[in-house]
Each structure stands twice: as structure tokens, then as C-alpha cells.
Write a protein that holds these residues in place. Structure first.
Motif, PDB file in Angstrom:
ATOM      1  N   GLY A  19       0.723  11.576 -32.137  1.00 38.68           N
ATOM      2  CA  GLY A  19       0.718  10.126 -32.080  1.00 38.68           C
ATOM      3  C   GLY A  19       0.510   9.535 -30.697  1.00 38.68           C
ATOM      4  O   GLY A  19       0.670   8.325 -30.512  1.00 38.68           O
ATOM      5  N   HIS A  20       0.131  10.372 -29.735  1.00 40.19           N
ATOM      6  CA  HIS A  20      -0.092   9.868 -28.386  1.00 40.19           C
ATOM      7  C   HIS A  20      -1.523   9.353 -28.245  1.00 40.19           C
ATOM      8  O   HIS A  20      -2.472   9.991 -28.715  1.00 40.19           O
ATOM      9  CB  HIS A  20       0.174  10.954 -27.353  1.00 40.19           C
ATOM     10  CG  HIS A  20       1.578  11.470 -27.358  1.00 40.19           C
ATOM     11  ND1 HIS A  20       2.676  10.633 -27.287  1.00 40.19           N
ATOM     12  CD2 HIS A  20       2.071  12.745 -27.435  1.00 40.19           C
ATOM     13  CE1 HIS A  20       3.779  11.349 -27.318  1.00 40.19           C
ATOM     14  NE2 HIS A  20       3.443  12.635 -27.416  1.00 40.19           N
ATOM     15  N   ALA A  21      -1.669   8.223 -27.594  1.00 42.12           N
ATOM     16  CA  ALA A  21      -2.975   7.597 -27.430  1.00 42.12           C
ATOM     17  C   ALA A  21      -3.937   8.522 -26.701  1.00 42.12           C
ATOM     18  O   ALA A  21      -3.599   9.074 -25.654  1.00 42.12           O
ATOM     19  CB  ALA A  21      -2.840   6.274 -26.689  1.00 42.12           C
ATOM     20  N   GLN A  22      -5.124   8.669 -27.253  1.00 41.24           N
ATOM     21  CA  GLN A  22      -6.157   9.466 -26.595  1.00 41.24           C
ATOM     22  C   GLN A  22      -6.780   8.715 -25.424  1.00 41.24           C
ATOM     23  O   GLN A  22      -7.344   9.326 -24.522  1.00 41.24           O
ATOM     24  CB  GLN A  22      -7.246   9.849 -27.608  1.00 41.24           C
ATOM     25  CG  GLN A  22      -6.772  10.795 -28.711  1.00 41.24           C
ATOM     26  CD  GLN A  22      -6.582  12.216 -28.197  1.00 41.24           C
ATOM     27  OE1 GLN A  22      -5.765  12.475 -27.311  1.00 41.24           O
ATOM     28  NE2 GLN A  22      -7.334  13.142 -28.750  1.00 41.24           N
ATOM     29  N   PHE A  23      -6.678   7.386 -25.463  1.00 40.11           N
ATOM     30  CA  PHE A  23      -7.185   6.552 -24.367  1.00 40.11           C
ATOM     31  C   PHE A  23      -6.007   5.714 -23.862  1.00 40.11           C
ATOM     32  O   PHE A  23      -5.903   4.512 -24.146  1.00 40.11           O
ATOM     33  CB  PHE A  23      -8.346   5.686 -24.864  1.00 40.11           C
ATOM     34  CG  PHE A  23      -9.389   6.482 -25.608  1.00 40.11           C
ATOM     35  CD1 PHE A  23     -10.294   7.278 -24.923  1.00 40.11           C
ATOM     36  CD2 PHE A  23      -9.438   6.467 -27.000  1.00 40.11           C
ATOM     37  CE1 PHE A  23     -11.231   8.037 -25.601  1.00 40.11           C
ATOM     38  CE2 PHE A  23     -10.373   7.215 -27.686  1.00 40.11           C
ATOM     39  CZ  PHE A  23     -11.276   8.016 -26.999  1.00 40.11           C
ATOM     40  N   PRO A  24      -5.099   6.339 -23.123  1.00 42.22           N
ATOM     41  CA  PRO A  24      -3.784   5.755 -22.842  1.00 42.22           C
ATOM     42  C   PRO A  24      -3.813   4.503 -21.974  1.00 42.22           C
ATOM     43  O   PRO A  24      -2.849   3.728 -21.988  1.00 42.22           O
ATOM     44  CB  PRO A  24      -3.047   6.891 -22.124  1.00 42.22           C
ATOM     45  CG  PRO A  24      -4.125   7.745 -21.542  1.00 42.22           C
ATOM     46  CD  PRO A  24      -5.250   7.686 -22.526  1.00 42.22           C
ATOM     47  N   ASN A  25      -4.891   4.287 -21.234  1.00 41.63           N
ATOM     48  CA  ASN A  25      -4.950   3.120 -20.354  1.00 41.63           C
ATOM     49  C   ASN A  25      -5.766   1.971 -20.941  1.00 41.63           C
ATOM     50  O   ASN A  25      -5.969   0.953 -20.277  1.00 41.63           O
ATOM     51  CB  ASN A  25      -5.538   3.525 -18.998  1.00 41.63           C
ATOM     52  CG  ASN A  25      -4.678   4.568 -18.300  1.00 41.63           C
ATOM     53  OD1 ASN A  25      -3.454   4.486 -18.309  1.00 41.63           O
ATOM     54  ND2 ASN A  25      -5.315   5.561 -17.693  1.00 41.63           N
ATOM     55  N   ALA A  26      -6.206   2.136 -22.167  1.00 41.45           N
ATOM     56  CA  ALA A  26      -7.085   1.144 -22.774  1.00 41.45           C
ATOM     57  C   ALA A  26      -6.313   0.107 -23.574  1.00 41.45           C
ATOM     58  O   ALA A  26      -5.303   0.413 -24.208  1.00 41.45           O
ATOM     59  CB  ALA A  26      -8.102   1.836 -23.687  1.00 41.45           C
ATOM     60  N   VAL A  27      -6.826  -1.121 -23.555  1.00 40.27           N
ATOM     61  CA  VAL A  27      -6.377  -2.158 -24.472  1.00 40.27           C
ATOM     62  C   VAL A  27      -7.196  -2.012 -25.753  1.00 40.27           C
ATOM     63  O   VAL A  27      -8.427  -1.934 -25.699  1.00 40.27           O
ATOM     64  CB  VAL A  27      -6.563  -3.562 -23.866  1.00 40.27           C
ATOM     65  CG1 VAL A  27      -6.119  -4.637 -24.856  1.00 40.27           C
ATOM     66  CG2 VAL A  27      -5.799  -3.687 -22.561  1.00 40.27           C
ATOM     67  N   HIS A  28      -6.519  -1.948 -26.892  1.00 40.93           N
ATOM     68  CA  HIS A  28      -7.176  -1.731 -28.180  1.00 40.93           C
ATOM     69  C   HIS A  28      -7.272  -3.051 -28.942  1.00 40.93           C
ATOM     70  O   HIS A  28      -6.250  -3.711 -29.167  1.00 40.93           O
ATOM     71  CB  HIS A  28      -6.407  -0.704 -29.004  1.00 40.93           C
ATOM     72  CG  HIS A  28      -6.385   0.673 -28.416  1.00 40.93           C
ATOM     73  ND1 HIS A  28      -5.804   0.966 -27.197  1.00 40.93           N
ATOM     74  CD2 HIS A  28      -6.878   1.857 -28.885  1.00 40.93           C
ATOM     75  CE1 HIS A  28      -5.938   2.261 -26.942  1.00 40.93           C
ATOM     76  NE2 HIS A  28      -6.586   2.816 -27.949  1.00 40.93           N
ATOM     77  N   TYR A  29      -8.476  -3.422 -29.343  1.00 38.04           N
ATOM     78  CA  TYR A  29      -8.712  -4.669 -30.075  1.00 38.04           C
ATOM     79  C   TYR A  29      -8.999  -4.354 -31.540  1.00 38.04           C
ATOM     80  O   TYR A  29      -9.904  -3.567 -31.863  1.00 38.04           O
ATOM     81  CB  TYR A  29      -9.897  -5.424 -29.482  1.00 38.04           C
ATOM     82  CG  TYR A  29      -9.614  -6.053 -28.138  1.00 38.04           C
ATOM     83  CD1 TYR A  29      -9.316  -7.410 -28.020  1.00 38.04           C
ATOM     84  CD2 TYR A  29      -9.663  -5.287 -26.967  1.00 38.04           C
ATOM     85  CE1 TYR A  29      -9.058  -7.990 -26.783  1.00 38.04           C
ATOM     86  CE2 TYR A  29      -9.413  -5.857 -25.724  1.00 38.04           C
ATOM     87  CZ  TYR A  29      -9.116  -7.207 -25.644  1.00 38.04           C
ATOM     88  OH  TYR A  29      -8.859  -7.774 -24.417  1.00 38.04           O
ATOM     89  N   ILE A  30      -8.227  -4.987 -32.444  1.00 39.34           N
ATOM     90  CA  ILE A  30      -8.338  -4.729 -33.880  1.00 39.34           C
ATOM     91  C   ILE A  30      -8.150  -6.053 -34.626  1.00 39.34           C
ATOM     92  O   ILE A  30      -7.276  -6.855 -34.269  1.00 39.34           O
ATOM     93  CB  ILE A  30      -7.282  -3.712 -34.349  1.00 39.34           C
ATOM     94  CG1 ILE A  30      -7.389  -2.410 -33.544  1.00 39.34           C
ATOM     95  CG2 ILE A  30      -7.435  -3.413 -35.848  1.00 39.34           C
ATOM     96  CD1 ILE A  30      -6.218  -1.455 -33.740  1.00 39.34           C
ATOM     97  N   GLN A  31      -8.935  -6.264 -35.665  1.00 37.09           N
ATOM     98  CA  GLN A  31      -8.774  -7.465 -36.473  1.00 37.09           C
ATOM     99  C   GLN A  31      -7.424  -7.413 -37.205  1.00 37.09           C
ATOM    100  O   GLN A  31      -7.011  -6.363 -37.694  1.00 37.09           O
ATOM    101  CB  GLN A  31      -9.933  -7.571 -37.478  1.00 37.09           C
ATOM    102  CG  GLN A  31     -10.184  -8.956 -38.024  1.00 37.09           C
ATOM    103  CD  GLN A  31      -9.251  -9.318 -39.175  1.00 37.09           C
ATOM    104  OE1 GLN A  31      -8.695  -8.457 -39.835  1.00 37.09           O
ATOM    105  NE2 GLN A  31      -9.096 -10.610 -39.422  1.00 37.09           N
ATOM    106  N   GLN A  32      -6.736  -8.537 -37.262  1.00 36.30           N
ATOM    107  CA  GLN A  32      -5.344  -8.574 -37.730  1.00 36.30           C
ATOM    108  C   GLN A  32      -5.174  -8.096 -39.169  1.00 36.30           C
ATOM    109  O   GLN A  32      -4.272  -7.297 -39.462  1.00 36.30           O
ATOM    110  CB  GLN A  32      -4.792  -9.989 -37.590  1.00 36.30           C
ATOM    111  CG  GLN A  32      -3.309 -10.108 -37.930  1.00 36.30           C
ATOM    112  CD  GLN A  32      -2.757 -11.491 -37.637  1.00 36.30           C
ATOM    113  OE1 GLN A  32      -3.513 -12.430 -37.414  1.00 36.30           O
ATOM    114  NE2 GLN A  32      -1.452 -11.613 -37.623  1.00 36.30           N
TER     115      GLN A  32
END
Length: 273
Positions: A122-135
Motif C-alpha cells: 500500500g505504499h505510494a509508488q510515486f511518493p512525492n506526487a500529488v494525485h488528481y482523481i475525479q471525486q
């Protein structure tokens, strides 16, 4: 490819072979097989290749591929998986690591797009990224219904949600790069437009998964709301062609990008895989 001040690449997030009948829904095989030739199992090759955008000050990734070690042997067989993700290795070719990704844009959260977001712990593969997702997409991902639970996998959840921004209709995560909610393939499905110095591209994700799905009526059996997919394609594809957009693909195993002639609606230019 170069698009204005941006450099755009595809990364090998995995290669699949999906059932042709499922990929083309109600379209008869005698028609779709002229566009994509099936193998002896009636499967067509479908890539799951994230799109990397390198700007002057940010590295942006669209979707995340199949990941590694997320699929069981049965799931690999069902999806005809040839290989899982080489995203990390491909990033290294551009002197980047997963930690260098600043923004991740998710068109939707189906497993073939979201499995690369987190590892098996469950650890982020892109740990420094802000993730944008439709609600709405995020909410269905967390609580799928009887149909969607087959593709919204709980093992693809992770601590990347600690660095997540949800949006409703439209958002601009980076100047010139916009996410727009369309629905269709899933309720929260989104497309992404990219503009830089007068040059334009669009990634219509899974409502236009390959060049063979150009016809607005040609939608996949995976589309939860096929009439919405048709509605969006009918309006948007002519608009993007008229305004000289490149079309970028995640699933097309043959083409990375295509530009269409505005009069004939035929392929004018193309960048192959």
C-alpha cells in the motif's frame, strides 16, 4: 514527441491481450477485425502504457499501468498479460526515478490504470506526487457496486491518498493541462487536454481507447454507461480534430499519437509505438 515546451513519452506499463468481443461490445467481429486483427483466441493486443509529460519544472504522469505483482496467474491469463510494468526502468532512461514524479493524473481507477499506484504493502509508488482523481470515481473505487467491484481492487488503495486532490467537473493541475469529467466508461471517467505554445493534444482515455474505436458507436463492453461514452465521443472527437489536436493513447498497441485530417477524418500524422 514534442508539444510546445513539453516533452511527451509513453512508458511500458504492461501489455495485455483482451477479448476482442469485449473490447468492441456490440460491433460485429466482421467489422472490428478489419481494424485490429485478433489472435487465435479472439484477443486483440492492448497496451497499458502511462503517458509521461516533462515540463520545465514538473514531471507529470497520466495513469500508472499494471504495476508489478498485483495480478494473480488467473488474472494474467484472463487478460492475456505478456508483461507487467517496466515504468521504473523506463523512467531511468530519462534520468528520472518514481520519486521525481510531481503530479499523477488518473483518468479513472480501473485496475489496468491504477495497479501501478501502490506496491503490495500500500505504499505510494510515486511518493512525492500529488494525485488528481475525479471525486465520484474515487468514491466508487472505495465502495464499488456488484458490477464494478471486478475492476476496482482494494489492493490498489494506498497511502498516496494522503497526497490527493479530488475534483468534480474540471481542474487544471498544471498550466495548460486540464482534466475534464466525461463519465461513460465509468461514472467518474475523465479526459485530459494538453496545450503548450499553440500546440494541442488530448488523451480521451477509455472512451477512445484505440484508433480502431474512432466511430462514436464503437464502445467497449467494459463501458458502464455506453450511451454517455457515445454522447461524449460524438461531440468531442470532431471538436478536437477541428482544433488540430493530437490524440494520445494508453491502450493502443500500435499508435502512441495520431492527428486526423479535418476534412477527410483520416489519419494525417502518426507516432507509432
Amino acid at each position: 514527441m514534442n508539444l510546445g515546451d513539453l516533452k511527451i513519452y509513453y512508458l511500458d506499463g504492461g501489455m495485455t491481450n483482451m477479448d476482442g468481443g469485449t473490447m468492441f461490445g456490440p460491433v460485429p467481429k466482421v467489422l472490428w477485425s478489419r481494424k485490429l486483427k485478433p489472435n487465435d483466441k479472439n484477443q486483440v493486443r492492448m497496451s497499458t502504457h502511462p503517458i509521461l509529460i516533462i515540463a520545465k519544472d514538473k514531471n507529470i504522469l497520466i495513469d500508472s499501468g499494471l504495476g508489478m505483482g498485483k495480478l494473480t496467474d488467473k488474472q494474467k491469463q484472463h487478460s492475456g498479460v505478456e508483461n507487467e510494468s517496466y515504468v521504473k526502468e523506463n523512467l531511468a532512461a530519462y534520468n528520472l526515478t518514481p520519486e521525481d514524479i510531481d503530479i499523477v493524473l488518473m483518468t479513472h481507477m480501473h485496475f489496468d490504470h491504477a495497479a501501478g499506484l501502490a506496491d503490495n504493502d500500500g505504499h505510494a509508488q510515486f511518493p512525492n506526487a500529488v494525485h488528481y482523481i475525479q471525486q465520484d470515481e474515487w468514491q466508487e473505487f472505495l465502495a464499488p457496486n456488484l458490477r464494478s467491484k471486478a475492476t476496482y481492487w482494494p489492493q490498489n488503495q494506498g497511502d498516496y491518498q494522503e497526497h490527493m486532490i479530488l475534483f468534480e467537473n474540471e481542474i487544471e493541475p498544471y498550466p495548460g493541462i486540464k482534466m475534464q469529467h466525461t463519465g461513460g466508461h465509468s461514472y467518474g471517467h475523465s479526459i485530459i487536454t494538453i496545450e503548450s505554445n499553440g500546440e494541442r493534444a488530448v488523451h480521451m482515455a477509455d472512451i477512445f481507447p484505440s484508433h480502431a474505436h474512432f466511430n462514436p458507436l464503437w464502445v467497449t463492453a467494459y463501458d458502464d454507461y455506453p450511451m454517455q461514452s457515445i454522447r461524449e465521443k460524438e461531440r468531442l472527437i470532431p471538436y478536437f480534430i477541428y482544433n488540430d489536436f493530437w490524440f494520445l493513447f494508453y491502450h493502443d498497441a500500435d499508435y502512441f499519437a495520431i492527428k486526423y485530417d479535418s476534412q477527410q477524418k483520416t489519419i494525417q500524422s502518426a507516432i507509432k509505438r
